[in-house]
Design an enzyme around this catalytic site. Structure first.
Site, PDB file in Angstrom:
ATOM      1  N   TYR A 148      -1.624  -0.307  11.062  1.00  0.00           N
ATOM      2  CA  TYR A 148      -1.832  -1.016   9.788  1.00  0.00           C
ATOM      3  C   TYR A 148      -0.662  -0.786   8.842  1.00  0.00           C
ATOM      4  O   TYR A 148      -0.048  -1.742   8.345  1.00  0.00           O
ATOM      5  CB  TYR A 148      -3.145  -0.553   9.124  1.00  0.00           C
ATOM      6  CG  TYR A 148      -3.220  -0.897   7.650  1.00  0.00           C
ATOM      7  CD1 TYR A 148      -3.317  -2.221   7.215  1.00  0.00           C
ATOM      8  CD2 TYR A 148      -3.179   0.113   6.668  1.00  0.00           C
ATOM      9  CE1 TYR A 148      -3.369  -2.534   5.858  1.00  0.00           C
ATOM     10  CE2 TYR A 148      -3.230  -0.190   5.318  1.00  0.00           C
ATOM     11  CZ  TYR A 148      -3.323  -1.521   4.920  1.00  0.00           C
ATOM     12  OH  TYR A 148      -3.365  -1.823   3.571  1.00  0.00           O
TER      13      TYR A 148
ATOM     14  N   THR B 173       0.832  -1.208   0.000  1.00  0.00           N
ATOM     15  CA  THR B 173       0.000   0.000   0.000  1.00  0.00           C
ATOM     16  C   THR B 173       0.864   1.255   0.000  1.00  0.00           C
ATOM     17  O   THR B 173       1.985   1.241   0.543  1.00  0.00           O
ATOM     18  CB  THR B 173      -0.909   0.012   1.249  1.00  0.00           C
ATOM     19  OG1 THR B 173      -1.467   1.308   1.410  1.00  0.00           O
ATOM     20  CG2 THR B 173      -0.137  -0.317   2.522  1.00  0.00           C
ATOM     21  N   ASP B 174       0.326   2.334  -0.561  1.00  0.00           N
ATOM     22  CA  ASP B 174       1.042   3.619  -0.516  1.00  0.00           C
ATOM     23  C   ASP B 174       1.140   4.145   0.922  1.00  0.00           C
ATOM     24  O   ASP B 174       1.940   5.038   1.202  1.00  0.00           O
ATOM     25  CB  ASP B 174       0.364   4.665  -1.420  1.00  0.00           C
ATOM     26  CG  ASP B 174      -1.083   4.954  -1.058  1.00  0.00           C
ATOM     27  OD1 ASP B 174      -1.630   4.324  -0.118  1.00  0.00           O
ATOM     28  OD2 ASP B 174      -1.685   5.826  -1.718  1.00  0.00           O
ATOM     29  N   GLU B 175       0.336   3.566   1.836  1.00  0.00           N
ATOM     30  CA  GLU B 175       0.337   4.064   3.221  1.00  0.00           C
ATOM     31  C   GLU B 175       1.672   3.810   3.921  1.00  0.00           C
ATOM     32  O   GLU B 175       1.959   4.437   4.949  1.00  0.00           O
ATOM     33  CB  GLU B 175      -0.844   3.469   4.001  1.00  0.00           C
ATOM     34  CG  GLU B 175      -2.165   3.858   3.357  1.00  0.00           C
ATOM     35  CD  GLU B 175      -3.404   3.503   4.158  1.00  0.00           C
ATOM     36  OE1 GLU B 175      -3.337   3.456   5.388  1.00  0.00           O
ATOM     37  OE2 GLU B 175      -4.459   3.282   3.529  1.00  0.00           O
TER      38      GLU B 175
ATOM     39  N   LYS C 134       2.229  -3.343   7.290  1.00  0.00           N
ATOM     40  CA  LYS C 134       2.449  -3.559   5.849  1.00  0.00           C
ATOM     41  C   LYS C 134       3.903  -3.222   5.496  1.00  0.00           C
ATOM     42  O   LYS C 134       4.537  -3.935   4.715  1.00  0.00           O
ATOM     43  CB  LYS C 134       1.490  -2.707   5.018  1.00  0.00           C
ATOM     44  CG  LYS C 134       0.031  -3.132   5.084  1.00  0.00           C
ATOM     45  CD  LYS C 134      -0.239  -4.524   4.535  1.00  0.00           C
ATOM     46  CE  LYS C 134      -0.048  -4.629   3.047  1.00  0.00           C
ATOM     47  NZ  LYS C 134      -0.467  -5.956   2.517  1.00  0.00           N
TER      48      LYS C 134
HETATM   49  P1  NAD Z   1      -9.815  -7.290   2.573  1.00  0.00           P
HETATM   50  O1  NAD Z   1      -9.775  -6.978   4.024  1.00  0.00           O
HETATM   51  O2  NAD Z   1     -11.048  -7.010   1.795  1.00  0.00           O
HETATM   52  O3  NAD Z   1      -9.485  -8.846   2.344  1.00  0.00           O
HETATM   53  C1  NAD Z   1      -8.480  -9.509   3.049  1.00  0.00           C
HETATM   54  C2  NAD Z   1      -8.660 -11.015   2.835  1.00  0.00           C
HETATM   55  O4  NAD Z   1      -7.582 -11.683   3.532  1.00  0.00           O
HETATM   56  C3  NAD Z   1      -9.972 -11.557   3.402  1.00  0.00           C
HETATM   57  O5  NAD Z   1     -10.588 -12.414   2.457  1.00  0.00           O
HETATM   58  C4  NAD Z   1      -9.530 -12.346   4.632  1.00  0.00           C
HETATM   59  O6  NAD Z   1     -10.380 -13.450   4.923  1.00  0.00           O
HETATM   60  C5  NAD Z   1      -8.130 -12.791   4.230  1.00  0.00           C
HETATM   61  N1  NAD Z   1      -7.284 -13.088   5.398  1.00  0.00           N
HETATM   62  C6  NAD Z   1      -7.117 -12.321   6.522  1.00  0.00           C
HETATM   63  N2  NAD Z   1      -6.294 -12.942   7.373  1.00  0.00           N
HETATM   64  C7  NAD Z   1      -5.904 -14.115   6.778  1.00  0.00           C
HETATM   65  C8  NAD Z   1      -5.042 -15.173   7.169  1.00  0.00           C
HETATM   66  N3  NAD Z   1      -4.404 -15.181   8.352  1.00  0.00           N
HETATM   67  N4  NAD Z   1      -4.854 -16.199   6.309  1.00  0.00           N
HETATM   68  C9  NAD Z   1      -5.493 -16.223   5.099  1.00  0.00           C
HETATM   69  N5  NAD Z   1      -6.336 -15.247   4.692  1.00  0.00           N
HETATM   70  C10 NAD Z   1      -6.534 -14.211   5.526  1.00  0.00           C
HETATM   71  O7  NAD Z   1      -8.550  -6.546   1.946  1.00  0.00           O
HETATM   72  P2  NAD Z   1      -8.411  -5.793   0.545  1.00  0.00           P
HETATM   73  O8  NAD Z   1      -8.952  -4.434   0.663  1.00  0.00           O
HETATM   74  O9  NAD Z   1      -8.877  -6.702  -0.531  1.00  0.00           O
HETATM   75  O10 NAD Z   1      -6.829  -5.650   0.466  1.00  0.00           O
HETATM   76  C11 NAD Z   1      -6.031  -6.696  -0.112  1.00  0.00           C
HETATM   77  C12 NAD Z   1      -4.568  -6.308   0.004  1.00  0.00           C
HETATM   78  O11 NAD Z   1      -4.342  -5.056  -0.661  1.00  0.00           O
HETATM   79  C13 NAD Z   1      -4.088  -6.105   1.442  1.00  0.00           C
HETATM   80  O12 NAD Z   1      -2.799  -6.664   1.563  1.00  0.00           O
HETATM   81  C14 NAD Z   1      -4.054  -4.610   1.626  1.00  0.00           C
HETATM   82  O13 NAD Z   1      -3.069  -4.229   2.546  1.00  0.00           O
HETATM   83  C15 NAD Z   1      -3.724  -4.128   0.221  1.00  0.00           C
HETATM   84  N6  NAD Z   1      -4.232  -2.794  -0.119  1.00  0.00           N
HETATM   85  C16 NAD Z   1      -5.560  -2.496  -0.064  1.00  0.00           C
HETATM   86  C17 NAD Z   1      -6.008  -1.225  -0.432  1.00  0.00           C
HETATM   87  C18 NAD Z   1      -7.483  -0.875  -0.440  1.00  0.00           C
HETATM   88  O14 NAD Z   1      -7.813   0.262  -0.803  1.00  0.00           O
HETATM   89  N7  NAD Z   1      -8.387  -1.762  -0.097  1.00  0.00           N
HETATM   90  C19 NAD Z   1      -5.120  -0.251  -0.828  1.00  0.00           C
HETATM   91  C20 NAD Z   1      -3.766  -0.573  -0.846  1.00  0.00           C
HETATM   92  C21 NAD Z   1      -3.338  -1.852  -0.520  1.00  0.00           C
HETATM   93  P1  TYD Z   2     -10.703   4.138   4.502  1.00  0.00           P
HETATM   94  O1  TYD Z   2     -11.706   3.754   3.464  1.00  0.00           O
HETATM   95  O2  TYD Z   2     -10.807   3.524   5.855  1.00  0.00           O
HETATM   96  O3  TYD Z   2      -9.259   3.891   3.858  1.00  0.00           O
HETATM   97  P2  TYD Z   2      -7.786   4.350   4.390  1.00  0.00           P
HETATM   98  O4  TYD Z   2      -7.880   4.687   5.820  1.00  0.00           O
HETATM   99  O5  TYD Z   2      -6.980   3.120   4.148  1.00  0.00           O
HETATM  100  O6  TYD Z   2      -7.376   5.499   3.523  1.00  0.00           O
HETATM  101  O7  TYD Z   2     -10.771   5.715   4.693  1.00  0.00           O
HETATM  102  C1  TYD Z   2     -10.602   6.583   3.579  1.00  0.00           C
HETATM  103  C2  TYD Z   2     -10.640   7.996   4.127  1.00  0.00           C
HETATM  104  O8  TYD Z   2     -11.964   8.274   4.595  1.00  0.00           O
HETATM  105  C3  TYD Z   2      -9.720   8.236   5.320  1.00  0.00           C
HETATM  106  O9  TYD Z   2      -9.166   9.550   5.211  1.00  0.00           O
HETATM  107  C4  TYD Z   2     -10.633   8.157   6.529  1.00  0.00           C
HETATM  108  C5  TYD Z   2     -11.964   8.648   5.972  1.00  0.00           C
HETATM  109  N1  TYD Z   2     -13.171   8.046   6.561  1.00  0.00           N
HETATM  110  C6  TYD Z   2     -14.199   8.880   7.019  1.00  0.00           C
HETATM  111  O10 TYD Z   2     -14.113  10.117   6.955  1.00  0.00           O
HETATM  112  N2  TYD Z   2     -15.323   8.289   7.529  1.00  0.00           N
HETATM  113  C7  TYD Z   2     -15.463   6.931   7.626  1.00  0.00           C
HETATM  114  O11 TYD Z   2     -16.505   6.437   8.146  1.00  0.00           O
HETATM  115  C8  TYD Z   2     -14.400   6.103   7.147  1.00  0.00           C
HETATM  116  C9  TYD Z   2     -14.506   4.601   7.240  1.00  0.00           C
HETATM  117  C10 TYD Z   2     -13.281   6.693   6.611  1.00  0.00           C
END
Ligand code: NAD
Ligand code: TYD
Length: 339
Positions: free
Chosen positions: A155, A128-130, A159
């Site tokens: 988090y 993630t960019d975070e 990562k």
């Molecule tokens: P998500 O939370 O929707 O899904 C995570 C999945 O991992 C779930 O299906 C969960 O059951 C599985 N999981 C959790 N713990 C596990 C374990 N111990 N063993 C096996 N499976 C397990 O997450 P997402 O939003 O799809 O993100 C996927 C990846 O992308 C993550 O690594 C996250 O850090 C990264 N990412 C997400 C975003 C975003 O905007 N959602 C942005 C940047 C990076």
């Molecule tokens: P989120 O979807 O949790 O992603 P991330 O924290 O990984 O960026 O949040 C996106 C942005 O929205 C973040 O700046 C926090 C804000 N946010 C709210 O303002 N209200 C909410 O209920 C949630 C879940 C997030």
């Protein structure tokens, strides 16, 4: 010819789920293995259209359990691993960091050891960019692959730790790998605790939408299908050992995102409720994707087209998100996350 085996961890989650569907459809010549523990964020109903296909397989397992992971790798001898499985929600990491260390750090290390033991053609670590921390509001600044790692939340710290382990296994043991660092994803099957699906579901139910602080924090939105194409490209064309940032220059304040959704659904902005800010709330994320563009990647969705498609998907698939927020999945969710 023997079909190549692709292990996708976390393929029951949001991005991993979209990636599994994309790969099963695009590559009939590959066997796709979705390995997932099915935590609160995992759900298999999303795969009803592919579950009967010959090239789709599901394994329920915990990536942090080495006694389980090593035999799976010995049996299947995967060619590729794409690692999504993680705890992914910043707010949860603030209230309960421990599981983030177990899954994201220990889980990645267990996986790396299994990969080291059995060998793979490529390990793609989805990060993630975070991990870069935050930017200020100067619109000319971006995260590049050279930006120092400075995570601010439990988090992003977990990562970042996993990224460093992947790098170390490359440097020490010669693991063939890429790390991708993407901006905030949105699109179908996004779990409704995250900003965009939370807003859509609450607005459709005429419920207040909590906006943290003053709503001026900025995120750089990437449609999940553009992300899937990027990972596919990195898997096949990424230069061994390189990091690639993924983002499409779609910066919006949180308030703009919420207003866009409310207006698209024809509801009143009175639904917006400014609430206490998130602890350590990162101000701004913005990606410079130049390096990935060098491999030929271009996003196909603008924020306008992507958010319209996403809102329509939530309108067409109410059953999917309603079963989650109704408590059939997790009843504690309502109490803790105000849904
Ligand atoms: P998500 O939370 O929707 O899904 C995570 C999945 O991992 C779930 O299906 C969960 O059951 C599985 N999981 C959790 N713990 C596990 C374990 N111990 N063993 C096996 N499976 C397990 O997450 P997402 O939003 O799809 O993100 C996927 C990846 O992308 C993550 O690594 C996250 O850090 C990264 N990412 C997400 C975003 C975003 O905007 N959602 C942005 C940047 C990076
Ligand atoms: P989120 O979807 O949790 O992603 P991330 O924290 O990984 O960026 O949040 C996106 C942005 O929205 C973040 O700046 C926090 C804000 N946010 C709210 O303002 N209200 C909410 O209920 C949630 C879940 C997030």
């Amino acid at each position: 010819m023997k079909k190549k085996k692709v292990l996708v961890t976390g393929g029951a989650g949001f991005i991993g789920g979209n990636f599994v569907q994309y790969m099963v459809d695009k590559y009939p010549q590959y066997n796709i293995y979705n390995l997932d523990l099915l935590t609160y964020a995992g759900d298999l109903t999303k795969h009803s259209a592919i579950e009967a296909k010959d090239n789709y397989h599901f394994i329920k397992a915990d990536i942090a359990d080495r006694m389980v992971m090593i035999p799976i790798f010995e049996k299947e001898k995967f060619d590729y691993v794409v690692h999504f499985a993680a705890e992914s929600h910043v707010d949860r990491s603030i209230t309960d960091p421990e599981i983030f260390i177990r899954t994201n750090v220990l889980g990645t290390q267990v996986l790396l050891n299994a990969v080291k033991q059995m060998g793979v053609t490529k390990f793609v670590h989805v990060s993630t960019d975070e991990v870069y921390g935050e930017l200020d509001f100067d619109p000319s600044t971006f995260f590049t692959e050279e930006t120092p790692i400075q995570p601010n939340s439990p988090y992003s710290a977990s990562k970042a730790s996993s990224d460093l382990l992947v790098r170390a296994y490359h440097e020490t043991y010669g693991l063939p790998m890429n790390i991708t660092r993407c901006s905030n994803n949105y699109g179908p099957y996004h779990f409704p605790e995250k900003l965009i699906p939370l807003t859509i579901s609450r607005v459709l139910n005429d419920q207040k939408v909590p906006v943290y602080g003053d709503g001026k924090n900025i995120r750089d939105w990437l449609h999940v299908l553009d992300h899937c194409v990027a990972i596919d490209l990195v898997l096949h064309e990424g230069v061994n050992g390189e990091v690639y940032n993924v983002g499409g220059h779609n910066e919006r304040t949180n308030l703009e995102v919420v207003q866009t959704i409310i207006n698209a659904l024809g509801k009143s902005e009175d639904l917006i409720e400014f609430v206490e800010d998130r602890l350590g709330h990162d101000k701004r994320y913005a990606i410079d994707p130049t390096k990935l563009e060098g491999l030929g990647w271009r996003p196909t969705y603008s924020f306008e087209t992507g958010i319209a498609q996403t809102i329509q998907w939530y309108l067409d698939n109410k059953e999917w998100w309603q079963q989650i927020i109704s408590g059939e999945y997790q009843s504690y969710f309502e109490k803790q996350y105000r849904l």
